[in-house]
Design a protein around this motif. Structure first.
Motif, short mmCIF file in Angstrom:
data_model
loop_
_atom_site.label_atom_id
_atom_site.label_comp_id
_atom_site.label_asym_id
_atom_site.label_seq_id
_atom_site.Cartn_x
_atom_site.Cartn_y
_atom_site.Cartn_z
N GLY A 13 0.78 -1.22 0.00
CA GLY A 13 0.00 0.00 0.00
C GLY A 13 0.82 1.27 0.00
N LEU A 14 2.14 1.17 0.13
CA LEU A 14 2.99 2.37 0.10
C LEU A 14 3.50 2.61 -1.32
CD1 LEU A 14 3.25 1.41 3.24
CD2 LEU A 14 5.07 3.11 3.25
N HIS A 15 3.68 3.88 -1.64
CA HIS A 15 4.14 4.28 -2.96
C HIS A 15 5.59 4.72 -2.88
CE1 HIS A 15 3.95 5.75 -7.04
NE2 HIS A 15 4.36 6.94 -6.65
N LEU A 16 6.38 4.32 -3.85
CA LEU A 16 7.82 4.55 -3.86
C LEU A 16 8.19 5.47 -5.01
CD1 LEU A 16 10.82 3.87 -3.17
CD2 LEU A 16 10.52 1.77 -4.49
N THR A 17 8.94 6.52 -4.74
CA THR A 17 9.53 7.35 -5.78
C THR A 17 11.03 7.44 -5.53
OG1 THR A 17 9.17 9.38 -4.51
CG2 THR A 17 7.44 8.74 -6.08
N ALA A 18 11.78 7.60 -6.60
CA ALA A 18 13.23 7.66 -6.46
C ALA A 18 13.84 8.43 -7.61
CB ALA A 18 13.83 6.25 -6.41
N SER A 19 14.98 9.03 -7.36
CA SER A 19 15.75 9.69 -8.40
C SER A 19 17.22 9.54 -8.06
CB SER A 19 15.38 11.18 -8.50
OG SER A 19 15.75 11.85 -7.31
N GLY A 20 18.07 9.68 -9.07
CA GLY A 20 19.50 9.63 -8.81
C GLY A 20 20.19 8.49 -9.51
N PRO A 21 21.49 8.34 -9.27
CA PRO A 21 22.29 7.33 -9.97
C PRO A 21 21.75 5.92 -9.74
CG PRO A 21 23.69 8.84 -8.74
CD PRO A 21 22.29 9.12 -8.31
N PRO A 22 21.55 5.16 -10.81
CA PRO A 22 21.03 3.80 -10.62
C PRO A 22 21.97 2.91 -9.84
CG PRO A 22 21.70 4.17 -12.90
CD PRO A 22 21.73 5.51 -12.23
N GLU A 23 23.28 3.23 -9.82
CA GLU A 23 24.20 2.43 -9.02
C GLU A 23 23.85 2.51 -7.54
OE1 GLU A 23 26.65 4.38 -12.39
OE2 GLU A 23 25.00 4.90 -11.04
N LEU A 24 23.30 3.66 -7.11
CA LEU A 24 22.92 3.82 -5.72
C LEU A 24 21.47 3.43 -5.45
CD1 LEU A 24 24.65 7.22 -4.81
CD2 LEU A 24 25.33 4.93 -4.08
N THR A 25 20.58 3.64 -6.43
CA THR A 25 19.17 3.36 -6.19
C THR A 25 18.80 1.91 -6.47
OG1 THR A 25 18.59 4.03 -8.45
CG2 THR A 25 18.49 5.73 -6.73
N GLY A 26 19.52 1.24 -7.38
CA GLY A 26 19.09 -0.07 -7.85
C GLY A 26 18.85 -1.11 -6.77
N PRO A 27 19.86 -1.42 -5.95
CA PRO A 27 19.64 -2.44 -4.91
C PRO A 27 18.50 -2.09 -3.96
CG PRO A 27 21.98 -2.00 -5.19
CD PRO A 27 21.26 -0.95 -5.98
N ALA A 28 18.40 -0.80 -3.59
CA ALA A 28 17.34 -0.40 -2.65
C ALA A 28 15.96 -0.56 -3.28
CB ALA A 28 17.56 1.05 -2.22
N LEU A 29 15.81 -0.14 -4.54
CA LEU A 29 14.50 -0.23 -5.19
C LEU A 29 14.05 -1.68 -5.32
CD1 LEU A 29 14.78 2.44 -8.04
CD2 LEU A 29 13.80 2.67 -5.76
N GLU A 30 14.98 -2.56 -5.64
CA GLU A 30 14.62 -3.98 -5.78
C GLU A 30 14.07 -4.52 -4.46
OE1 GLU A 30 16.58 -8.24 -7.16
OE2 GLU A 30 17.75 -6.40 -7.27
N HIS A 31 14.75 -4.21 -3.35
CA HIS A 31 14.31 -4.73 -2.06
C HIS A 31 12.99 -4.09 -1.62
CE1 HIS A 31 18.38 -6.50 -0.57
NE2 HIS A 31 18.16 -6.74 -1.85
N LEU A 32 12.85 -2.80 -1.85
CA LEU A 32 11.61 -2.13 -1.46
C LEU A 32 10.43 -2.68 -2.24
CD1 LEU A 32 13.00 1.51 -1.22
CD2 LEU A 32 12.21 0.10 0.70
N ARG A 33 10.64 -2.97 -3.50
CA ARG A 33 9.56 -3.55 -4.30
C ARG A 33 9.20 -4.94 -3.79
NH1 ARG A 33 11.97 -4.20 -8.66
NH2 ARG A 33 11.88 -6.46 -8.85
N LEU A 34 10.20 -5.74 -3.45
CA LEU A 34 9.94 -7.08 -2.92
C LEU A 34 9.20 -7.01 -1.59
CD1 LEU A 34 13.34 -8.81 -3.75
CD2 LEU A 34 11.11 -9.38 -4.75
N LEU A 35 9.39 -5.92 -0.85
CA LEU A 35 8.70 -5.75 0.43
C LEU A 35 7.30 -5.18 0.26
CD1 LEU A 35 11.69 -4.43 2.57
CD2 LEU A 35 10.53 -6.63 2.84
N GLY A 36 6.90 -4.91 -0.98
CA GLY A 36 5.51 -4.54 -1.23
C GLY A 36 5.27 -3.15 -1.74
#
Length: 624
Positions: free
Chosen positions: A15-38
């Motif tokens: 139910g939470l919405h995620l937004t992100a910006s910036g270098p994919p080297e820094l955002t990539g691992p975090a976005l993958e885990h956040l998406r897996l967490l819902g």
């Protein structure tokens, strides 16, 4: 605001919405885990990042790219936000360095400055860069931890806070046990020197070796007819290789394995209680990979938790999201102790369960004020309680302690908790609101897997190949890469479990993480290259520092090809860096010894000493 309304969710970020910006080297691992967490995912990426580049395609985040407003000063900064489901917006700022003038602008320069290259290079006798994006992967996990901790604080009645973390803080955390040892009052049990596994058989098989003790070590080598003196001299470096990140074995041991076939070596190990593991390739690992998430979260039920004699804590301070929570930790080596250490840094009261006489780490030098320095690095601030889990009375005592706890965390051997009556089903019976966390080796995902230790998991999963470029033979790093990253994943899983508990009205959760998950997270880009039919390894010479007259420098990954044209060997490090800067090339000095970090101007005020005199790195996040 009041705490968010209780909902029934399967995943903590549903139910939470995620937004992100910036270098994919820094955002990539975090976005993958956040998406897996819902969390629902939508990202903004820098306009300078072109679709299809290596950096973007390797994030694995499945993000939708839109032009973003990032300017030149923001290229090293990522921004991630979560909102919705009754929570105030929770923000995370992620940078390469907490010090804008520190010269750390990518993975290579962070590895160089924080001592990762120095520790990883001990086997070779000179600094070496890891060919995997270790600091960036760890930073992504830290960012997720910070976001989960902030949401948890809100769910417990606190206020939203912005969390900041950086890759250089992740690097310092990774080398903290080695830094603590370097600042001790005495020397190492074995002085660092080049050398170590893997061994090679007569038919060319590279392999790792583990033994449960000196008896199995000696029996294995006697079966292969190794010289007695070499066997005796090799045990101590072998025993302490986890602590020193090197293993200067006598050359006769390597010579011995080269005279026997792989089948003969396997038979000798099986007969003597030792274990050997062939180094697998990344192509082999990619072919068998099951795509599992790095952790699993399993709620016990749907009702509120009864907590006999327990009063709900007051709302935590924003800087300490876990204030008032209690963690029981029964861990060995690095993985579980580090996970609990991180929870303690977030405000939890951590009670460490140790066997009678104390944990084995207590007796391993070097020491500060009589206390082993590595113990301080991982267990600083914990309360230690001795419990004999082989005693029925002490097991009852431990179950009684679990009644008032919020988390029980351990890394015992598979099946041990169940045999002792201390598995999740047993402790949930006395505390249905408990978050029961197991940080293991293999998570039951690989049949017939060897002992789940750091180096064996590295060997079995292709990390030994991924960590080195194409012109170097595969070899697991003797830096405890997976123990640290596994500890980070373990803490991330516990925070996710605590948040899920709050959102489900107090029902407990079992969470499982593993060294295997750490290996898969670390090698994810290489495994994706393998699945695309590309060479999964990095090019020859990748992240290899350049020698100067008085040290080493490491160029950024993008500048490395151009720096190869310069002869810097007769220039001081300062002069070499100035020459490269004059030609528009970026690089930084390599920290050749972790002991030098305390006085490094790139980390102003970051590294101090604790009450025992041991060097202490800062918490990897700050909350504002």
């Amino acid at each position: 605001m009041g705490s968010p309304a209780v909902t029934r969710t399967v995943r903590p970020l549903e139910g939470l919405h995620l937004t992100a910006s910036g270098p994919p080297e820094l955002t990539g691992p975090a976005l993958e885990h956040l998406r897996l967490l819902g969390a629902g995912t939508e990202t903004e990426t820098e306009t300078e990042t072109e679709t299809g580049t290596e950096a973007e395609t390797e994030t694995g985040a499945g993000a939708v790219a839109r032009p973003g407003p990032a300017g030149p000063r923001d290229r090293g900064t990522a921004r991630i936000a979560l909102s919705g489901a009754g929570f105030e917006r929770q923000d995370a700022i992620v940078r390469w360095s907490a010090n804008p003038s520190g010269g750390m602008t990518d993975e290579a320069t962070v590895q160089a400055a924080t001592g990762i290259m120095a520790v990883h290079g001990r086997r070779d006798g000179a600094p070496r860069g890891l060919a995997v994006d270790y600091a960036a992967t760890a930073t992504g996990v830290l960012a997720v931890q910070g976001l989960l901790a902030g949401l948890l604080a809100q769910a417990r009645g606190g206020r939203a806070a912005r969390v900041t973390t950086s890759a250089d803080r992740a690097g310092l955390l990774a080398v903290s046990p080695y830094l603590a040892a370097a600042g001790a009052d005495e020397g190492e049990a074995v002085q660092p020197a080049p050398g170590g596994p893997p061994f090679t058989s007569a038919d060319g098989v590279l392999f790792e070796l583990e033994t449960p003790g000196p008896g199995a070590w000696a029996a294995f080598w006697r079966a292969l007819e190794a010289p007695f003196g070499a066997v005796r001299a090799g045990w101590r470096p072998f025993r302490f290789r986890y602590a020193t990140a090197c293993a200067p074995f006598p050359a006769a041991l390597h010579t011995t394995t080269r005279t026997h076939t792989w089948r003969r070596i396997q038979a000798a190990a099986a007969a003597c209680g030792a274990e050997v593991c062939r180094l697998r390739t990344l192509d082999e690992r990619a072919a068998e990979h099951d795509g599992a998430a790095p952790w699993s979260l399993t709620p016990y039920g749907s009702g509120p938790r009864p907590r006999p004699g327990h009063r709900e804590p007051a709302p935590p301070r924003p800087a300490s999201p876990l204030d008032g929570l209690t963690v029981l930790e029964a861990g060995r080596r690095i993985q579980a102790p580090l996970a609990a250490h991180l929870l303690g840094l977030l405000g939890a009261d951590v009670v460490r369960i140790e066997p009678p006489g104390g944990a084995p780490l207590r007796g391993i030098p070097p020491a500060c004020s009589g206390i082993p320095s590595r113990r301080l690095a991982l267990n600083r601030g914990k309360q230690a309680v001795e419990v004999d889990i082989t005693s029925a009375a002490d097991r009852r005592r431990l179950r009684e302690m679990a009644v008032g706890a919020d988390v029980f965390l351990h890394d015992w051997a598979p099946g041990k908790a169940a045999a002792l009556g201390l598995d999740s089903v047993h402790l949930a019976a006395v505390n249905p609101g408990l978050v029961y966390a197991y940080t293991g080796g293999w998570a039951g995902r690989i049949p017939g897997a060897p002992t789940g230790t750091d180096f064996m998991v590295q060997a079995r999963t292709g990390v030994g190949e991924a960590a080195r470029p194409r012109d170097e033979p595969p070899a697991p790093s003797l830096m405890t890469l997976l123990g640290v990253l596994g500890g980070l994943l373990g803490a991330e899983a516990v925070l996710a479990g605590l948040l899920l508990r709050e959102r489900n009205g107090g029902a407990g959760v079992r969470v499982d993480s593993s060294l295997l998950a750490a290996a898969d997270a670390l090698t994810a880009p290489a495994l994706r290259r393998a699945l695309r039919g590309q060479d999964p390894r990095r090019p020859a010479g990748f992240r290899r520092p350049l020698r100067t007259a008085d040290g080493w420098i490491a160029p950024t990954d993008t500048c490395a090809p151009a720096t190869a044209a310069y002869d810097l060997s007769e220039l001081t490090t300062t002069a070499a860096l100035a020459q490269l800067r004059a030609h528009g090339l970026s690089a930084t000095a390599v920290t050749a010894d972790p002991a030098d970090l305390r006085h490094d101007r790139r980390f102003p005020g970051s590294i101090g000493r604790d009450a025992h005199g041991a060097p202490a790195v800062p918490a990897p996040w700050s909350f504002l």
